[in-house]
Design an enzyme around this catalytic site. Sequence first.
Site, PDB file in Angstrom:
ATOM      1  CG  ASP A 143      -1.132   6.326   7.018  1.00  0.00           C
ATOM      2  OD1 ASP A 143      -0.012   6.671   6.593  1.00  0.00           O
ATOM      3  OD2 ASP A 143      -2.188   6.771   6.541  1.00  0.00           O
ATOM      4  CD  GLU A 193       0.290   8.886   1.642  1.00  0.00           C
ATOM      5  OE1 GLU A 193       0.452   9.163   0.447  1.00  0.00           O
ATOM      6  OE2 GLU A 193      -0.288   7.828   2.014  1.00  0.00           O
TER       7      GLU A 193
END
Length: 211
Positions: free
Chosen positions: A57, A154
């Site tokens: 991400d 994350e």
Amino acid sequence: MPSTSAQFDMAHVVAADLRAVGAQDVTLDEHAYVTAHWPASAGAEKCSTLAFCCHLDTAWQTYGSPAHPQVKRYEGGRLVLGRGRDGAEVMLDPASNPELADLVGEDLVTSDGTSLLGGDDKAAVAMVVSLLARLAENPSIPHPALGLAFVPDEEIGHGAALLDLDALGAAYGYTIDAGPLGEFCCETFNAAEAVIRANRRSVHTGTAKGW
């Protein structure tokens, strides 16, 4: 999980790249976790498996898409990337980014200022896949067996929440993420929480100045 559908798009790209370079046991699950393994070099089969973990991400606090990458030769001083979506100049200044001093004369990949580049952590993803390609081309390079994990979310604190550590099978691991070239941070692999008690004066924020 994942919190955004784009992470599935990235996961499919990573899984395809891993298969292309010859990684083993490539798996993409329903939560966009990609895992794989790479065998040890000859003579290192008894070494403990080492894990490398990257996240898929991009930070959510600002524009992350579409990214328009560019390569800029950095000759020192302010590094102007371009203009943001509001028309304001976007730049990096050595006064607030002293690490630029180590990059004079380098070709830097940046965004054009209209979004994040996404190099956190896609640069790490590219490095790990490139490492595997190098090991495939040069199998004599000594290395232990590798467990590879590419995880979602994350940036919102859930990156390892559903990672199957038993299936990954690694005794040790490194998160590959941002930081100075050559830096290794050796910390615990599974520290998830800290409790801090502060014994000070409790004051309402409306009257706190001067306390």
